[in-house]
Structures are given as structure tokens and as C-alpha cells.
Design a protein around this motif. Structure first.
Motif, PDB file in Angstrom:
ATOM      1  N   GLN A 134      37.085  -7.514  40.709  1.00 32.92           N
ATOM      2  CA  GLN A 134      37.653  -8.743  41.340  1.00 32.92           C
ATOM      3  C   GLN A 134      36.149  -8.754  42.670  1.00 32.92           C
ATOM      4  O   GLN A 134      37.930  -9.762  43.463  1.00 32.92           O
ATOM      5  CB  GLN A 134      38.867  -7.153  41.520  1.00 32.92           C
ATOM      6  N   TYR A 135      36.032  -7.823  43.345  1.00 34.37           N
ATOM      7  CA  TYR A 135      35.183  -8.146  44.319  1.00 34.37           C
ATOM      8  C   TYR A 135      33.712  -8.315  44.275  1.00 34.37           C
ATOM      9  O   TYR A 135      32.924  -8.375  44.701  1.00 34.37           O
ATOM     10  CB  TYR A 135      34.977  -6.795  45.153  1.00 34.37           C
ATOM     11  N   ALA A 136      33.652  -8.614  43.080  1.00 33.80           N
ATOM     12  CA  ALA A 136      31.955  -9.394  42.124  1.00 33.80           C
ATOM     13  C   ALA A 136      31.389  -7.814  42.099  1.00 33.80           C
ATOM     14  O   ALA A 136      30.517  -8.200  40.867  1.00 33.80           O
ATOM     15  CB  ALA A 136      31.896 -10.510  42.793  1.00 33.80           C
ATOM     16  N   ALA A 137      31.361  -6.798  42.674  1.00 32.93           N
ATOM     17  CA  ALA A 137      30.544  -6.011  42.174  1.00 32.93           C
ATOM     18  C   ALA A 137      28.960  -6.023  41.837  1.00 32.93           C
ATOM     19  O   ALA A 137      28.202  -5.857  41.338  1.00 32.93           O
ATOM     20  CB  ALA A 137      31.179  -5.156  41.123  1.00 32.93           C
ATOM     21  N   LEU A 138      28.319  -7.057  42.855  1.00 27.86           N
ATOM     22  CA  LEU A 138      26.959  -7.059  43.000  1.00 27.86           C
ATOM     23  C   LEU A 138      26.222  -6.428  43.617  1.00 27.86           C
ATOM     24  O   LEU A 138      26.448  -5.342  43.786  1.00 27.86           O
ATOM     25  CB  LEU A 138      26.493  -8.665  43.848  1.00 27.86           C
ATOM     26  N   MET A 161      31.485 -17.328  47.362  1.00 23.23           N
ATOM     27  CA  MET A 161      29.985 -17.048  47.251  1.00 23.23           C
ATOM     28  C   MET A 161      29.495 -16.001  46.276  1.00 23.23           C
ATOM     29  O   MET A 161      29.292 -16.306  44.631  1.00 23.23           O
ATOM     30  CB  MET A 161      29.584 -17.234  48.335  1.00 23.23           C
ATOM     31  N   LYS A 162      29.884 -14.567  46.161  1.00 26.47           N
ATOM     32  CA  LYS A 162      29.871 -13.789  46.274  1.00 26.47           C
ATOM     33  C   LYS A 162      31.353 -13.631  44.251  1.00 26.47           C
ATOM     34  O   LYS A 162      30.168 -13.422  43.378  1.00 26.47           O
ATOM     35  CB  LYS A 162      30.798 -12.243  46.344  1.00 26.47           C
ATOM     36  N   LYS A 163      32.432 -14.486  44.141  1.00 25.76           N
ATOM     37  CA  LYS A 163      32.552 -14.544  43.011  1.00 25.76           C
ATOM     38  C   LYS A 163      31.686 -14.909  42.509  1.00 25.76           C
ATOM     39  O   LYS A 163      31.274 -15.350  41.200  1.00 25.76           O
ATOM     40  CB  LYS A 163      34.408 -14.930  43.327  1.00 25.76           C
ATOM     41  N   ARG A 164      31.376 -16.791  42.730  1.00 25.56           N
ATOM     42  CA  ARG A 164      30.723 -17.860  42.054  1.00 25.56           C
ATOM     43  C   ARG A 164      29.469 -16.680  41.213  1.00 25.56           C
ATOM     44  O   ARG A 164      28.908 -17.007  40.391  1.00 25.56           O
ATOM     45  CB  ARG A 164      30.444 -18.599  43.061  1.00 25.56           C
ATOM     46  N   VAL A 165      28.564 -15.724  41.987  1.00 24.11           N
ATOM     47  CA  VAL A 165      27.422 -15.703  41.547  1.00 24.11           C
ATOM     48  C   VAL A 165      27.675 -14.708  40.390  1.00 24.11           C
ATOM     49  O   VAL A 165      27.385 -14.436  39.089  1.00 24.11           O
ATOM     50  CB  VAL A 165      26.695 -14.209  42.534  1.00 24.11           C
ATOM     51  N   GLY A 166      28.834 -13.955  40.818  1.00 23.86           N
ATOM     52  CA  GLY A 166      29.639 -12.725  39.835  1.00 23.86           C
ATOM     53  C   GLY A 166      29.792 -13.615  38.506  1.00 23.86           C
ATOM     54  O   GLY A 166      29.455 -12.863  37.380  1.00 23.86           O
TER      55      GLY A 166
END
Lengths: 257, 266
Positions: free
Chosen positions: B97-101, B155-160
Motif C-alpha cells: 500500500q505504501y510501497a514498503a521500500l 515515485m515510491k509506488k513505481r519503485v515498489g
């Protein structure tokens, strides 16, 4: 009896926590001996636990050694036993004060940091992400920290012992008028291998306790920032209590040797 | 459950039967059945607190159900030990949900993580693949050395997403992929999800309560309510169904069989 129910609940809760902690500790230990190993992560944690703790442990040790020499002088002067100060300093520092004070300082610095870091990873789903990336968090997060704690604390305590004894030397020679050569000779003559070894065994045990408590409370933190804060506090408090408890247990074991 | 669950001639990738999960006295999933077919994109919709995330965590093996089975490619994963579960998860990709990078790693290392740790790909090769995947989600090489804290939510979502597709998984999971994004970025993420699932030939399972997003990315939609799947069918039949739960949910109505508590005493 109305009093029995809360007592029973408290006992069950306590046993649940002990059970959970035992399973966590067992899993962590088993992953310390099973591949894959992460030497770079272990080294990074050793630097974090050891190198960055040197200033705080060093300062604690030198002032403890200095105070110990002064206080011993105050007491021993009453029955003209001032010459025993080097002996008291070396035994107290190596057997007791070095490992315990270094352990407590590292618990405050490193245990709290580990709980906060892993707790944040838990509440932001980074630990779940590790699982979904087919990486066991016990192998990747917990085992390197526990290994680093067990290996590094004895080294840190060796440094603390040296600095602490030097603190006693400084006060004894420059303030109390001891002959430097005699002080050093007395210190070396009186010191036994078991004094240092018992301190190092304690240090390894404390390293395990500190890292285990930091990881355990961080790993089980819940509920956002408040949960991470609580995990940090619990990690430091529980590690400190366990350090003092196991300090007695290990002392008792060495006492009978 | 609706009878429109069976798709003749298609293999079942995820087969859930009698899944039950409770936390204390609160039953979240109650004897739930669901099939996800190979190559399809299934979206599970439902209100907040209906157990969508619990369902996803049970499928991923992050939560152990109290009863029931979860079969992945015919293998029941409930009760598997951690080593066997790791093998199953190597075929998964997951967008959180929040990418969890991972905060402590660069964007490049985040995307390459699964390749290096779980698939044993050499670091250099993993980084090359990671750069390709970053490019596929519209992030150039200049982002590779940045840390997650330096990126926006989109951007975080895209990295995820790049991290999820890096290992070329058989099954992709998406947890509320458009939550916290503006409508334009939400649309971008949806398009990337559709493209990724199609290009990989993967199976997609998404949970969301964003109906626009659900319609864009799904082949089929399932509605979760009261611990069970109350309706499942093709996306284009969602508007036509006379299921009162679906009707109330997709139209955002207060009146209907879905009980909405406005009291603050829970």
C-alpha cells in the motif's frame, strides 16, 4: 476467590511472554548457524555496536576507574590499607564494573536503536516485504545483529577494562601520590586470568541479551509511532533488568569455580 | 457466492477453500471460497475493515488461517515451514500500500533485492535488470542512487512496482495500489499494473476499495463482505448485477444490506 482470577491472568500473560521470547530466541540462535550468512551485514552491525559505542563506553569506564580509586582510598585509609587500591580497581573493573556498565551503556544506545529501526520496519511493512521477497527476516535482520552483539561486546569490554584501570592509575598516581611502577606491578601481579575471562563471558551474554531484546521488541511492535516508542523503551528496560539478573547468575557460576 | 466463478479451460492459480481467520472473538474471514485463474487480473473489493488485507496476508503466508486451505498451483501453503514457504514466495511479486521500500537501501538496491537475495543473481546482473525495470515504470537511471526518503509517494509506488516485477513472478499482488495518490498518478499506476501483468503473462490479485482503479485493472471483480465473497464476476457485469451488496458499495449508498456504523463507540 476474586483475587485468584487476576493473579491467574497475570501468570498466564507472563508465561505467554516467556514462551514467545523463548521461541524468538531459539529461532534467532538457529539462524545464526544456518546459511545464508551475511558477513557484510555482520561487519556493519559490529561497527555500529562496537566502534560507535567506544566514546560513551570509554568515558564511562575512565570516570568509573577514577571514582573507584578515590572511594577505595577513602575507605582503605581508615585501616591503613591504601596499598590494596590497585588490586581492588583491577578486580572490580574486570569482573564487574567493566562488563556491567558497558552493557548498560550499549543497551541504552544500541538496544534502543535496534528496536526503533526494526520497529519502524515492522509498522511500515518492510518486514512483510522481506517475507514476500523470499528473504527470512531472522536471517537478514536478526541473526547479523545477534552475532555482532555476542562478538563485539567482549572486545568493547576489553577496551573498557583497559581504560577503567587507566582511570584508577591516573587518580592513584597523580592525586594520591602512588609510585607509577609499583601501581602497575601490583595491578599485573594481582590480576588473574579468570578475572578477565569471567568479565568477557558476561560481556558475550550481555551482547546477546541487548541485541535479542532490541530485535524482539522491534519485531513485535504495533500501532505506528507510539508502538515504536514503546518498543524502544521496553527494549532498554528489559535489557537492563536482564543484564543485572544474568550478572548475578554468571557471577554465582564463576564464584563456585 | 455467484455461479460466475468458473472459467472453463483455465487453470486455477490460487484456490481458496473454507478460509477462516479470527482475531480473538472477531471473525474476519468466515469460510471464504475464491478461485484466481492463471493469467487473469482479479480485484477484490470491499469496505474498510472487511478483511481484504487479512485475505491477502493469508494468501502470502504472512498470517496463518484458523481453518481452510490456500492452494497455489495445487500446493496447499497453509502450515508450510519457512523454507518451503520461501520457495513458494519466489514466484510472487508484491506491491504494498505504501510501497514498503527499504529505507537503508538505494532505489537500485531495493529493486535488485529479490534478485540477489532470493534468486542468487550476481549483483552486476541484478543491477542491470533493476535499471531495466526502473525504466519500464518510467524512472530513469538518475533515480537509481537516490534513497526512498527522497521520492514522492507516486515515485515510491513505481519503485515498489519495479521491485515486484523484477523477478518475473508468476503471480503479482497489489495492496491498495492507488491509495494516497492523486487521480492522475493513480491512473499512471493502474496503467503500469495492467502493462506489467500483461507483459509478464502473470496472474494479478489486487485488493482495493477504489472502484475506478478496480474497473481499470481487472478482468474479474470479487466483493468481500462479512468474511465471505458475496459476489464474483466479470468486470463488465459489475454494473448490471442485482446483488444488493455490490449495488450499495459501488454506488456509495448508506441504505442497504451493508451495515454502516456512524457511532464512535467501537
Amino acid at each position: 476467590m476474586p483475587i485468584l482470577q487476576p493473579l491467574g491472568n497475570l501468570t498466564l500473560r507472563f508465561l505467554e511472554i516467556v514462551g514467545r521470547l523463548s521461541i524468538f530466541a531459539g529461532t534467532a540462535i538457529s539462524h545464526c548457524f544456518r546459511p545464508p550468512f551475511y558477513p557484510k551485514l555482520i561487519l556493519k552491525q559490529m561497527i555500529e555496536v562496537g566502534y560507535y559505542s567506544l566514546p560513551v563506553v570509554g568515558l564511562t569506564a575512565i570516570f568509573t576507574g577514577m571514582v573507584l580509586a578515590l572511594q577505595s582510598y577513602t575507605g582503605f585509609a581508615r585501616f591503613s590499607a591504601e596499598s590494596a587500591i590497585p588490586n581492588v580497581v583491577i578486580v572490580s573493573i574486570t569482573r564487574e564494573l567493566g562488563p556491567v556498565l558497558a552493557g548498560l551503556m550499549v543497551a541504552g544506545r544500541v538496544g534502543a536503536a535496534m528496536a526503533a529501526e526494526i520497529g519502524t520496519m515492522r509498522v511500515t511493512e518492510q518486514i512483510d516485504a522481506l517475507y514476500t521477497l523470499a528473504t527470512n527476516p531472522f536471517k537478514y535482520l536478526i541473526a547479523p545483529r545477534v552475532i555482532a552483539g555476542v562478538l563485539t561486546l567482549p572486545l568493547l569490554v576489553l577496551v573498557a577494562d583497559t581504560i577503567g584501570v587507566f582511570g584508577g592509575y591516573l587518580v592513584s598516581v597523580h592525586k594520591l601520590g602512588f609510585n607509577p611502577a609499583t601501581y602497575i606491578k601490583n595491578t599485573i601481579d594481582f590480576m588473574e586470568n579468570l578475572d578477565v575471562i569471567s568479565g568477557l563471558v558476561k560481556a558475550a551474554a550481555f551482547g546477546f541479551i541487548i541485541t535479542l531484546m532490541g530485535c524482539y521488541h522491534g519485531f513485535h511492535s504495533r500501532g505506528g509511532a507510539q508502538g515504536v516508542g514503546a518498543a524502544t523503551t521496553n527494549a532498554v528496560v528489559s535489557a537492563s533488568i536482564l543484564i543485572l539478573t544474568f550478572n548475578y547468575i554468571i557471577t554465582e557460576l564463576f564464584f563456585s569455580i | 457466492m455467484s455461479n460466475k466463478t468458473d472459467i472453463p479451460g483455465k487453470d486455477i492459480r490460487i484456490k481458496i477453500r473454507g478460509l477462516t481467520k479470527a482475531f480473538g472473538p472477531k471473525v474476519i474471514l468466515n469460510n471464504l471460497d475464491l478461485d484466481v485463474y492463471a493469467g487473469e487480473s482479479l480485484v477484490v473489493i470491499g469496505g474498510s475493515g472487511t478483511g481484504k488485507s487479512v485475505l491477502l496476508k493469508c494468501i502470502l503466508g504472512l498470517l496463518r488461517p484458523d481453518a481452510g486451505t490456500v492452494e497455489i498451483n495445487g500446493q496447499n501453503i497453509v502450515g508450510l515451514n519457512s523454507d518451503d514457504m520461501e520457495k513458494v514466495r519466489r514466484k510472487f511479486g508484491m506491491l504494498f500500500q505504501y510501497a514498503a521500500l527499504f529505507d537503508s537501501l538505494t532505489i537500485l538496491d531495493n529493486v535488485a533485492f529479490g534478485l540477489i537475495q532470493a534468486h542468487g543473481v550476481p549483483k552486476k546482473e541484478a543491477h542491470r535488470i533493476a535499471l531495466e525495470k526502473l525504466s519500464a515504470v518510467g524512472l530513469g537511471e538518475r533515480f537509481a542512487a537516490k534513497f526512498p526518503a527522497e521520492l514522492s509517494s507516486g515515485m515510491k509506488k513505481r519503485v515498489g512496482l519495479a521491485r515486484a516485477i523484477a523477478t518475473t513472478p508468476e503471480t503479482l499482488f497489489f495492496d491498495e495500489p492507488t491509495t494516497g495518490l492523486d487521480p492522475v498518478m493513480g491512473d499512471v499506476i493502474d496503467q503500469l499494473i495492467v502493462k506489467s501483468v500483461k507483459e509478464l503473462g502473470a496472474t494479478g490479485l489486487t485488493i482495493t476499495h477504489d472502484m475506478d482503479s478496480a474497473k481499470r485493472i481487472s478482468d474479474r471483480i470479487a466483493m468481500l463482505y462479512d468474511g465471505k465473497i458475496t459476489w464474483v464476476g466479470p468486470t463488465d457485469e459489475l454494473e448490471k448485477t442485482d446483488n444488493p451488496y455490490v449495488h450499495q458499495f459501488i454506488n456509495g449508498l448508506l441504505d442497504g444490506p451493508i451495515k454502516v456504523s456512524l457511532a464512535h463507540n467501537d
